[in-house]
Design an enzyme around this catalytic site. Structure first.
Site, PDB file in Angstrom:
ATOM      1  N   ALA A 169     -40.588  23.433  65.439  1.00 26.52           N
ATOM      2  CA  ALA A 169     -41.305  22.400  66.189  1.00 26.52           C
ATOM      3  C   ALA A 169     -42.772  22.781  66.314  1.00 26.52           C
ATOM      4  O   ALA A 169     -43.111  23.931  66.597  1.00 26.52           O
ATOM      5  CB  ALA A 169     -40.686  22.252  67.580  1.00 26.52           C
ATOM      6  N   THR A 170     -43.650  21.806  66.101  1.00 22.02           N
ATOM      7  CA  THR A 170     -45.086  22.076  66.169  1.00 22.02           C
ATOM      8  C   THR A 170     -45.755  21.462  67.390  1.00 22.02           C
ATOM      9  O   THR A 170     -46.889  21.802  67.699  1.00 22.02           O
ATOM     10  CB  THR A 170     -45.791  21.559  64.904  1.00 22.02           C
ATOM     11  OG1 THR A 170     -45.577  20.151  64.798  1.00 22.02           O
ATOM     12  CG2 THR A 170     -45.270  22.262  63.660  1.00 22.02           C
ATOM     13  N   ALA A 171     -45.063  20.565  68.086  1.00 16.22           N
ATOM     14  CA  ALA A 171     -45.686  19.843  69.203  1.00 16.22           C
ATOM     15  C   ALA A 171     -45.912  20.754  70.406  1.00 16.22           C
ATOM     16  O   ALA A 171     -45.139  21.672  70.672  1.00 16.22           O
ATOM     17  CB  ALA A 171     -44.830  18.653  69.611  1.00 16.22           C
ATOM     18  N   ARG A 206     -43.610   6.456  63.521  1.00 10.65           N
ATOM     19  CA  ARG A 206     -42.397   5.722  63.874  1.00 10.65           C
ATOM     20  C   ARG A 206     -41.754   5.018  62.681  1.00 10.65           C
ATOM     21  O   ARG A 206     -41.057   4.022  62.840  1.00 10.65           O
ATOM     22  CB  ARG A 206     -42.681   4.694  64.973  1.00 10.65           C
ATOM     23  CG  ARG A 206     -43.219   5.264  66.254  1.00 10.65           C
ATOM     24  CD  ARG A 206     -42.129   5.883  67.048  1.00 10.65           C
ATOM     25  NE  ARG A 206     -42.644   6.229  68.362  1.00 10.65           N
ATOM     26  CZ  ARG A 206     -41.958   6.888  69.243  1.00 10.65           C
ATOM     27  NH1 ARG A 206     -40.741   7.274  68.960  1.00 10.65           N
ATOM     28  NH2 ARG A 206     -42.468   7.182  70.402  1.00 10.65           N
ATOM     29  N   SER A 207     -41.970   5.563  61.495  1.00  7.58           N
ATOM     30  CA  SER A 207     -41.409   4.943  60.290  1.00  7.58           C
ATOM     31  C   SER A 207     -39.988   5.410  59.985  1.00  7.58           C
ATOM     32  O   SER A 207     -39.370   4.907  59.062  1.00  7.58           O
ATOM     33  CB  SER A 207     -42.309   5.232  59.089  1.00  7.58           C
ATOM     34  OG  SER A 207     -42.316   6.624  58.805  1.00  7.58           O
ATOM     35  N   GLN A 244     -33.200  16.093  72.421  1.00  8.17           N
ATOM     36  CA  GLN A 244     -31.907  15.521  72.785  1.00  8.17           C
ATOM     37  C   GLN A 244     -31.106  15.046  71.582  1.00  8.17           C
ATOM     38  O   GLN A 244     -29.878  15.073  71.605  1.00  8.17           O
ATOM     39  CB  GLN A 244     -32.104  14.373  73.776  1.00  8.17           C
ATOM     40  CG  GLN A 244     -32.548  14.841  75.127  1.00  8.17           C
ATOM     41  CD  GLN A 244     -33.066  13.716  76.012  1.00  8.17           C
ATOM     42  OE1 GLN A 244     -32.987  12.548  75.656  1.00  8.17           O
ATOM     43  NE2 GLN A 244     -33.605  14.075  77.169  1.00  8.17           N
ATOM     44  N   HIS A 288     -36.844  14.204  70.915  1.00 11.38           N
ATOM     45  CA  HIS A 288     -36.495  14.943  69.700  1.00 11.38           C
ATOM     46  C   HIS A 288     -35.445  16.013  70.000  1.00 11.38           C
ATOM     47  O   HIS A 288     -34.493  16.181  69.237  1.00 11.38           O
ATOM     48  CB  HIS A 288     -37.740  15.597  69.092  1.00 11.38           C
ATOM     49  CG  HIS A 288     -38.501  14.698  68.172  1.00 11.38           C
ATOM     50  ND1 HIS A 288     -38.337  14.737  66.819  1.00 11.38           N
ATOM     51  CD2 HIS A 288     -39.426  13.739  68.418  1.00 11.38           C
ATOM     52  CE1 HIS A 288     -39.126  13.837  66.252  1.00 11.38           C
ATOM     53  NE2 HIS A 288     -39.801  13.229  67.209  1.00 11.38           N
ATOM     54  N   ARG A 346     -31.196  16.388  68.524  1.00 15.38           N
ATOM     55  CA  ARG A 346     -30.861  17.485  67.609  1.00 15.38           C
ATOM     56  C   ARG A 346     -29.528  18.114  68.008  1.00 15.38           C
ATOM     57  O   ARG A 346     -29.242  18.275  69.201  1.00 15.38           O
ATOM     58  CB  ARG A 346     -31.930  18.584  67.660  1.00 15.38           C
ATOM     59  CG  ARG A 346     -33.187  18.218  66.949  1.00 15.38           C
ATOM     60  CD  ARG A 346     -34.042  19.429  66.666  1.00 15.38           C
ATOM     61  NE  ARG A 346     -34.464  20.193  67.808  1.00 15.38           N
ATOM     62  CZ  ARG A 346     -35.630  20.047  68.436  1.00 15.38           C
ATOM     63  NH1 ARG A 346     -36.482  19.132  68.046  1.00 15.38           N
ATOM     64  NH2 ARG A 346     -35.935  20.820  69.444  1.00 15.38           N
TER      65      ARG A 346
END
Length: 193
Positions: free
Chosen positions: A33-35, A12-13, A51, A49, A53
């Site tokens: 995307a890797t998730a 969250r940085s 929404q 993420h 893009r």
């Protein structure tokens, strides 16, 4: 060879926000995307993420083979988010019963580290063949306590190794801290000579 930009920092940085702003400079963007959606909380993160893009970006799901997604497609720019999630996927795919494991045997740990190192080498090889811009995001996980369990220690070590490899090859490296992007490396020649 194209351009490799590496962004790292804590959770969250602001890494992904900065990376998305960098990628928005290009017209033809591929988001890798890797998730993997494993539960409701992860689904919410993925949705968030997606929404934010731009609709014009092409998304490729690559939880186990980022290099393959790069090899099979051609775009002006790629945003890869994120290497540490990718490493998690690779570790959990290799071994499913981490709960019953306190200490990994050295051979098993070394074999897992080699597999992850090879996947990062494959990705860097594909990047080196391309004329595209690559913006790669990864968490910095090695600044805290030593994890109590072998999976955590293996993950931390593998992430540190992967981050070093990518940063070494990158022409630009940034650290995101509290939403502020700090430049660490800027090499006009694109990285290693």
């Amino acid at each position: 060879m194209g351009k490799l930009i590496f962004l790292t920092g804590g959770v969250r940085s602001g890494k992904s926000d900065h990376a998305e702003r960098m990628a928005a400079r290009y017209e033809d963007v591929a988001y890798i995307a890797t998730a993997i959606s494993t539960d409701a909380e992860m689904r919410r993160r993925i949705d968030k993420h997606q929404q934010r893009r731009p609709q014009t970006w092409k998304t490729y799901e690559a939880p186990y083979d980022i290099a393959g997604a790069v090899r099979e497609n051609e775009h002006e720019a790629y945003l890869i988010d994120c290497i540490t999630v990718y490493i998690t996927n690779l570790l959990l795919r290799e071994k499913t019963d981490w709960d019953g494991t306190d200490i990994l045997e050295r051979r098993e740990q070394e074999a897992l580290e080699r597999k992850i190192e090879e996947k990062i080498r494959e990705l860097l090889a594909e990047i080196s063949k391309s004329d595209a811009v690559f913006i790669v995001v990864s968490n910095e996980v090695g600044m805290g306590l030593v994890p109590a369990y072998s999976l955590g220690r293996l993950f931390r070590d593998a992430a540190g190794m992967a981050n070093r490899m990518i940063a070494d090859a990158a022409g630009e490296v940034y650290l995101s801290v509290s939403g502020i992007l700090l430049p660490l490396k800027k090499d006009e020649n694109g990285g290693k000579q």
